[in-house]
Design a protein around this motif. Structure first.
Motif, PDB file in Angstrom:
ATOM      1  N   LYS A  14       0.834  -1.209   0.000  1.00 46.83           N
ATOM      2  CA  LYS A  14       0.000   0.000   0.000  1.00 46.83           C
ATOM      3  C   LYS A  14       0.862   1.249   0.000  1.00 46.83           C
ATOM      4  CE  LYS A  14      -3.881   2.181   2.406  1.00 46.83           C
ATOM      5  NZ  LYS A  14      -4.855   2.039   3.526  1.00 46.83           N
TER       6      LYS A  14
ATOM      7  N   GLU B 141      -1.095   3.315  -8.189  1.00 41.56           N
ATOM      8  CA  GLU B 141      -1.940   2.134  -8.101  1.00 41.56           C
ATOM      9  C   GLU B 141      -2.419   1.616  -9.460  1.00 41.56           C
ATOM     10  OE1 GLU B 141      -2.397   4.354  -4.186  1.00 41.56           O
ATOM     11  OE2 GLU B 141      -2.296   4.879  -6.328  1.00 41.56           O
TER      12      GLU B 141
ATOM     13  N   LEU C 195      -5.165  -2.752  -3.694  1.00 46.19           N
ATOM     14  CA  LEU C 195      -4.795  -2.438  -5.067  1.00 46.19           C
ATOM     15  C   LEU C 195      -5.945  -2.768  -6.012  1.00 46.19           C
ATOM     16  CD1 LEU C 195      -1.981  -1.943  -3.958  1.00 46.19           C
ATOM     17  CD2 LEU C 195      -1.051  -3.325  -5.819  1.00 46.19           C
TER      18      LEU C 195
END
Length: 366
Positions: free
Chosen positions: A35, A42, A70
């Motif tokens: 993350k 992303e 994601l």
């Protein structure tokens, strides 16, 4: 040819087996890293590649990517080259970028020995060749390459001092993403009297041996990963390349001597790139056992002054599939403190007698 560069690198704090991270599965260790590394990229990530050695099976990389939030379009690949899996993941992602398969990858490794469903290690080699445990194999390396207990203990003491110095100076802070309340390696919670430990430690793998608990790594949980991008794509995104992938090599040796396996891999990579060890400014070789480090350093004439300069697995631990990525993360942050560094090298030996080495060029920051 496209050029692969590392623009971000992070790791979790490292926990003892059944210690502070015992309730985190491997995907839960990896997800916060993914993350953090993916922030702002992303939709551009082509894949997440993670090494893992002790389970629980399944595609941990895909599970971790989903756990991290994601996009569903980001797949995931989990690989196992035992202790070199995390470094292999970085190597593989770099080649994918060079070959034009993609421009943005997260690669590294994750390991939760505490939650592993496997009661014993995997087989490294068939019986007809010989399949020693890694500790016994460390003894074989010490015997074959004449590494004394004194030299092993001397390196273990040096590594311990370096880890604690780096910790006190705050050099490890930039590497680490906190896991809940934990933001420090568990082995660094309390300093031990290393000289006394080394002195009283007895051989544990062979009665007349030289490898002890004090000059060997412990069993640990943790994860580490890097964001690798095609260089021009990274620059267009306003990201700063730090390490540029130049080359890599994988070598095989007899399974009795996995600790020596980095040597032929490093020798080949240096010869192919017309370099010598003098050209390498910083090197990381995984500290599974002191006998391994001493044997590799002696054979390659690597001065300890540029090898594992902030300590390593002998102190903070060796979360198998993550350790290769932890070494690269250490290099990533250290080269930024050394403006004159030009070349950096990461290498690791693993069960079955496999050595992986990766050569990086430090990207000049103008």
């Amino acid at each position: 040819m496209n050029r692969a560069v590392i623009v971000k690198a992070k790791r979790t704090p490292i926990g003892k087996v059944n210690g502070m991270l015992k309730n985190y599965g491997p995907h839960e260790l990896a997800a916060p890293l993914i993350k953090d590394l993916a922030e702002g990229q992303e939709e551009k990530i082509n894949d997440v590649i993670l090494g893992n050695a002790v389970g629980p099976g399944g595609n941990i990389a895909r599970l971790s990517a989903l756990e991290a939030g994601l996009p569903l379009s980001v797949p995931g690949l989990t690989l196992d080259r035992q202790c070199s899996a995390g470094l292999e993941a970085i190597r593989m992602a770099s080649y994918f970028i060079q070959g034009g398969a993609g421009t943005c990858y997260i690669a590294g490794g994750t390991e939760s020995v505490s939650t592993s469903p496997y009661p014993s290690r995997a087989r490294f080699s068939p019986d007809k060749v010989g399949d020693p445990d890694m500790g016994l194999a460390a003894e074989y390396v010490a015997e074959k390459y004449a590494i004394s207990k004194e030299s092993q203990d001397e390196y273990a003491r040096l590594s311990y001092e370096r880890s604690w110095t780096a910790h006190r100076q705050g050099l490890l802070t930039d590497e680490i993403i906190p896991m809940g309340e934990y933001q420090t390696d568990e082995e660094l919670f309390k300093q031990r009297k290393i000289e006394a430990l080394l002195k009283r430690a007895k051989p544990i793998f062979k009665k007349s041996g030289t490898v002890t608990a004090a000059n060997s790594c412990g069993i640990h949980d943790g994860a580490s990963a890097v964001l690798i991008m095609e260089e021009e794509a990274a620059r267009r995104q306003g990201l700063t390349p730090v390490l540029r992938f130049l080359d890599s090599e994988v070598a095989g040796v007899h399974p009795f001597y996995p600790g020596f396996a980095p040597v032929p891999a490093i020798q080949t990579i240096l010869e192919r790139n017309y370099l010598t060890i003098e050209d390498i400014d910083l090197a990381e070789i995984n500290e599974a056992f002191s006998s391994k480090i001493a044997a590799c350093a002696n054979e390659l004439s690597i001065p300890y002054e540029k090898l594992n300069v902030n300590g390593g697995a002998l102190t903070i631990g060796h979360p198998y599939g993550a350790s290769g990525a932890i070494m690269v993360t250490k290099l990533f942050h250290e080269v930024q403190r050394r403006k004159s560094a030009k070349y950096a090298l990461a290498a690791i030996g693993s069960g079955g007698g496999i050595g992986v080495a990766v050569l990086f060029e430090v990207v000049s920051q103008k």
